[in-house]
Design an enzyme around this catalytic site. Structure first.
Site, PDB file in Angstrom:
ATOM      1  N   HIS A 142       0.815  -1.224   0.000  1.00 24.20           N
ATOM      2  CA  HIS A 142       0.000   0.000   0.000  1.00 24.20           C
ATOM      3  C   HIS A 142       0.843   1.266   0.000  1.00 24.20           C
ATOM      4  O   HIS A 142       0.314   2.361  -0.166  1.00 24.20           O
ATOM      5  CB  HIS A 142      -0.927   0.015   1.221  1.00 24.20           C
ATOM      6  CG  HIS A 142      -2.000  -1.034   1.161  1.00 24.20           C
ATOM      7  ND1 HIS A 142      -3.317  -0.740   0.955  1.00 24.20           N
ATOM      8  CD2 HIS A 142      -1.938  -2.392   1.255  1.00 24.20           C
ATOM      9  CE1 HIS A 142      -4.026  -1.856   0.943  1.00 24.20           C
ATOM     10  NE2 HIS A 142      -3.210  -2.877   1.118  1.00 24.20           N
TER      11      HIS A 142
ATOM     12  N   ASP B 174       3.693   9.685  -0.902  1.00 22.37           N
ATOM     13  CA  ASP B 174       2.501   8.984  -0.438  1.00 22.37           C
ATOM     14  C   ASP B 174       2.180   7.881  -1.443  1.00 22.37           C
ATOM     15  O   ASP B 174       2.158   8.145  -2.651  1.00 22.37           O
ATOM     16  CB  ASP B 174       1.321   9.979  -0.363  1.00 22.37           C
ATOM     17  CG  ASP B 174       0.304   9.595   0.706  1.00 22.37           C
ATOM     18  OD1 ASP B 174       0.201   8.404   1.006  1.00 22.37           O
ATOM     19  OD2 ASP B 174      -0.380  10.509   1.222  1.00 22.37           O
TER      20      ASP B 174
HETATM   21  C1  G6P Z   1      -0.871   3.365   6.072  1.00 17.66           C
HETATM   22  C2  G6P Z   1      -0.441   1.922   5.880  1.00 17.66           C
HETATM   23  C3  G6P Z   1      -1.398   0.966   6.562  1.00 17.66           C
HETATM   24  C4  G6P Z   1      -1.617   1.382   7.993  1.00 17.66           C
HETATM   25  C5  G6P Z   1      -2.101   2.845   8.069  1.00 17.66           C
HETATM   26  C6  G6P Z   1      -2.298   3.336   9.510  1.00 17.66           C
HETATM   27  O1  G6P Z   1      -2.000   3.638   5.308  1.00 17.66           O
HETATM   28  O2  G6P Z   1      -0.315   1.606   4.513  1.00 17.66           O
HETATM   29  O3  G6P Z   1      -0.889  -0.357   6.516  1.00 17.66           O
HETATM   30  O4  G6P Z   1      -2.551   0.536   8.626  1.00 17.66           O
HETATM   31  O5  G6P Z   1      -1.136   3.659   7.441  1.00 17.66           O
HETATM   32  O6  G6P Z   1      -1.152   3.138  10.262  1.00 17.66           O
HETATM   33  P1  G6P Z   1      -1.120   2.216  11.574  1.00 17.66           P
HETATM   34  O7  G6P Z   1       0.328   2.123  11.923  1.00 17.66           O
HETATM   35  O8  G6P Z   1      -1.907   2.976  12.600  1.00 17.66           O
HETATM   36  O9  G6P Z   1      -1.744   0.902  11.250  1.00 17.66           O
END
Ligand code: G6P
Length: 490
Positions: A164, A378
């Site tokens: 992602h 991003d």
């Molecule tokens: C990004 C990453 C995700 C992640 C999100 C929130 O979008 O690609 O994998 O879940 O950030 O971050 P966190 O560390 O809170 O899961």
């Protein structure tokens, strides 16, 4: 080994649901903010799906349970796992490295060891519940070793992986002491998906350099070795999106529109409302955005009484030092701007350090004349797509950084280089002054794009590619193909 099995399993670091415990001690699982679950929910329900992931709190042990027809399988992470695998290797090594070293990555062997062992636990958990010949879709940078580990445990499975976040150029990626293991880990998948064509290209180059395999886009060929026959892997871009239709429907609700009008009024009916919505992350360029705004007020090109910047910064990874420092810097800057240009009853920045429900976000998007997405790097940036989906009135201007995956698709936005402060200032003024016919023309083109390439399209394209490129018959994908064919295009 659990005595149940599923033909289609999704695995991600975080589960798609958040555990909430009410004051009286009752437990609830709320759907998380991500669009992924919305996209996969119908497919998972029909294809007998399970989702494996961390429940988001330390040492939480929880039995698997059903939610809206999906089996949820929580995995326990200890405090040590969280510090080393999640906060450490995932978010203080890989995250800054993959975002072009905007912040310096830390390399610690003890974090790497934890990353290996937690990835192995995810792989074991998935191997234990996936039906023979089933399909597994592994999500994101926290789990890059899972495809190979899973293939070793269960050669009968079809394995997809989607990254992602960006995949960096080899000159940057090669800093990683464990670069070869990461690339080998990913190559355990049949299909490896990336946000942008450039990310897929960077990955293929890393494979050529580190493993010496031949690549011919989108294929990477692994030669036969010992008892392992040769294998062909697909590495390709599948830009992710949102459930555009659902977002538009939300924005069209009378109460959401009334709320948007109320927000404008509460802010003192300024001529222009600008909006920033980000996780509080150094990749998002919030400081650059504030600098441009501060200078525009100082130059007199913007007048504090006429304009307002609403900055929603949702708390994120607060125990990682770089994130703490960022919060201090941003809050200092907001204080400076409001101190320099505020008057009694009106401050030019409204800074909100918390998340909001989707309804409130939709109302904010409707209330905002200009949306500022100024990320330094991003993978995609779904906020940009949400803003566009919400603007059913064909109004509003999106200012969008060229360093987002979204800028590959959203060419009708006002594109900016956030490092170029003068250029960004000009773009902001241009966005504010843009005549209605031009706003309308651009927004209509943006909306068409977001509507056509929604998240259902994304998952369908990925899973179709996976179905076509898996070796041999695959029980899970047979069913999936059937499900995909039957689903109406949204
Ligand atoms: C990004 C990453 C995700 C992640 C999100 C929130 O979008 O690609 O994998 O879940 O950030 O971050 P966190 O560390 O809170 O899961």
């Amino acid at each position: 080994m659990v005595d149940e099995s599923y033909a289609f399993v999704v695995v991600s670091n975080r589960l798609p649901v958040d555990r909430v415990v009410d004051d009286d001690g009752t437990e609830r699982w709320n759907q998380g903010p991500g669009g992924l679950v919305t996209a996969l929910e119908p497919i998972m329900r029909e294809a007998d799906g399970a989702w494996v992931g961390w429940a988001g709190a330390p040492d939480l042990e929880h039995e698997p349970f059903d939610r809206d027809g999906i089996r949820i399988v929580p995995l326990t992470l200890s405090q040590d796992d969280i510090e080393r695998y999640y906060e450490g290797f995932s978010n203080d090594t890989l995250w800054p490295l993959y975002h072009d070293v905007i912040a310096p990555p830390s390399y610690h062997r003890i974090w790497w060891d934890s990353y290996v062992s937690v990835n192995q636990r995810f792989a074991n958990a998935v191997a234990g519940i996936t039906a023979h010949g089933g399909t597994v879709w592994v999500q994101d940078y926290q789990l890059q070793l899972v495809p190979r580990m899973l293939r070793q445990l269960r050669p009968d499975l079809t394995i997809g992986f989607f990254n992602h976040i960006p995949f960096p150029a080899y000159g940057i990626f090669s800093q990683l002491p464990w670069r070869t293991q990461i690339v080998e880990g990913l190559m355990g998948a049949d299909v490896i998906g990336f946000q942008r064509v450039a990310d897929a290209g960077n990955f293929s180059r890393a494979v050529r350099r580190l493993l010496g395999y031949t690549t011919k886009s989108p294929y990477i060929d692994i030669p036969a070795r010992g008892e392992h026959p040769s294998r062909r892997v697909v590495a390709k871009a599948f830009p992710i999106s949102i459930d555009a239709q659902a977002f538009e429907q939300l924005a069209r609700r009378p109460e959401v529109q009334a709320r948007a009008a109320q927000i404008r009024q509460d802010l003192g009916n300024p001529t222009t409302i600008m909006l920033g919505v980000d996780r509080l992350d150094y990749t998002k360029g919030i400081g650059h955005r504030l600098k441009a705004y501060h200078e525009l007020l100082g130059d007199g090109r913007l007048v504090a009484e006429d304009v307002m910047l609403v900055q929603v910064a949702s708390p994120s990874r607060e125990r990682v030092e770089t994130y703490r420092q960022l919060r201090d810097e941003i809050e200092l800057t907001v204080g400076r701007i409001n101190g320099d240009f505020g008057v009694l009853g009106h401050e030019p920045v409204s800074y909100l350090h918390h998340g909001f429900p989707r309804e409130e976000m939709a109302a904010l998007y409707l209330a905002a004349d200009v949306m500022l997405v100024t990320a330094l790097r991003d993978g995609m940036n779904l906020v940009a797509k949400e803003y566009v989906a919400a603007r059913f009135d064909d109004d509003g201007v999106l200012v969008l950084s060229e360093f987002t995956g979204a800028s590959d698709e959203l060419r009708q936005a006002v594109l900016i280089n956030p490092h170029d402060i003068d250029g960004m200032k000009d773009a902001i003024v241009r966005a504010i002054e843009m005549p209605r016919p031009e706003r309308r023309r651009r927004m209509r083109a943006l909306r068409k794009r977001v509507r056509e390439n929604d998240v259902a399209h994304w998952s369908r394209e990925f899973l179709r590619t996976l179905a076509r490129h898996s070796d041999g018959p695959s029980e899970g994908l047979g069913e999936l193909e059937w499900t995909l064919e039957r689903r109406p295009r949204s």
